[in-house]
Design an enzyme around this catalytic site. Sequence first.
Site, PDB file in Angstrom:
ATOM      1  CB  SER A 175      -0.894  -0.087   1.234  1.00 57.47           C
ATOM      2  OG  SER A 175       0.073   0.113   2.484  1.00 57.47           O
ATOM      3  CB  CYS A 235       0.706  -5.162   1.730  1.00 58.89           C
ATOM      4  SG  CYS A 235      -0.688  -4.297   2.142  1.00 58.89           S
ATOM      5  CB  CYS A 257       1.524  -3.995   9.502  1.00 54.72           C
ATOM      6  SG  CYS A 257       1.683  -2.398   8.465  1.00 54.72           S
TER       7      CYS A 257
HETATM    8  N1  DGL Z   1       1.826  -2.291   4.861  1.00 55.66           N
HETATM    9  C1  DGL Z   1       0.580  -3.000   4.893  1.00 55.66           C
HETATM   10  C2  DGL Z   1       0.461  -4.250   5.664  1.00 55.66           C
HETATM   11  O1  DGL Z   1       1.265  -4.994   5.713  1.00 55.66           O
HETATM   12  C3  DGL Z   1      -0.693  -2.028   5.264  1.00 55.66           C
HETATM   13  C4  DGL Z   1      -0.339  -0.579   5.744  1.00 55.66           C
HETATM   14  C5  DGL Z   1      -1.846   0.111   5.236  1.00 55.66           C
HETATM   15  O2  DGL Z   1      -2.785   0.185   6.043  1.00 55.66           O
HETATM   16  O3  DGL Z   1      -1.968   0.728   4.166  1.00 55.66           O
HETATM   17  O4  DGL Z   1      -0.606  -4.523   6.146  1.00 55.66           O
END
Ligand code: DGL
Length: 258
Positions: free
Chosen positions: A12, A74, A187
């Site tokens: 994202s 992600c 995340c």
């Molecule tokens: N980096 C993303 C993940 O691993 C999400 C971050 C977002 O909320 O955009 O879940």
Amino acid sequence: MTSNAPIGIFDSGLGGLSVVRQIREDMPHERLMFFGDSANAPYGTKSVEEVRRLSFDIVERFVQQGVKAVVIACNTATSAAATELREHYDIPIIGMEPALKVAADAGHGERQNIIVAATPLTLRERKFAKLMHRFERDHTIYKQPCPELVEIVEQGELDDRERVMATLHGYFDSYDLDATDAVVLGCTHFVFYRDYFRELLPQGTAIIDGNEGTSHHLQVVLESLGALADENQEGSVSIANSSSSDRMIQLSEYLLHR
Ligand code: DGL
């Protein structure tokens, strides 16, 4: 057999660069193409349908560019779209999920107290409910959404120690951290906070992320297909971002080498 086609990796926003870092270290001959969707970040507070649509757009572009595999760097986009992407495309689509199993296994049969930090979408989706169901009988698992930690990275404020520590205290002070065996960073943005978490948590609390596991999984899949890069190929990382601001690319380079 080898393949020198690139690997598409997306997130994202900038969190997925923590995964790129790991893959580059483990597979130095691969050509990695990273796409951060910062113009649409955060995904974690969006609807599943919207995150799925955004993920399909990105993967479609990667496929047009001839990638041999896609890594969804992600957890949120994986929850929302991995199954559908795999049904639609016939290249390997590697996803991520909070490394709850690693945290549970570290107890060697003893009941563990585990906090899973992730986005609101990841924690409320069915994929995580299924994962949690596998472990919640034998372990105590807390779900902690931390959306502000995504914003801080995207705003380039990761080095603002005061803001970061105040945010972490806001999310974690209500837990008995001395009795917490592990915090799972579910995340990819949160992986950049490892040192801050170390400062917040007692020495005995493990900090676990899924980046090594994801990179290893990618390697195994490519190997099984005879699609690893030739060892004579010089690996590379290219970075693109949906945000029109040049600052995002600079910030990305900074995070990649931080
Ligand atoms: N980096 C993303 C993940 O691993 C999400 C971050 C977002 O909320 O955009 O879940």
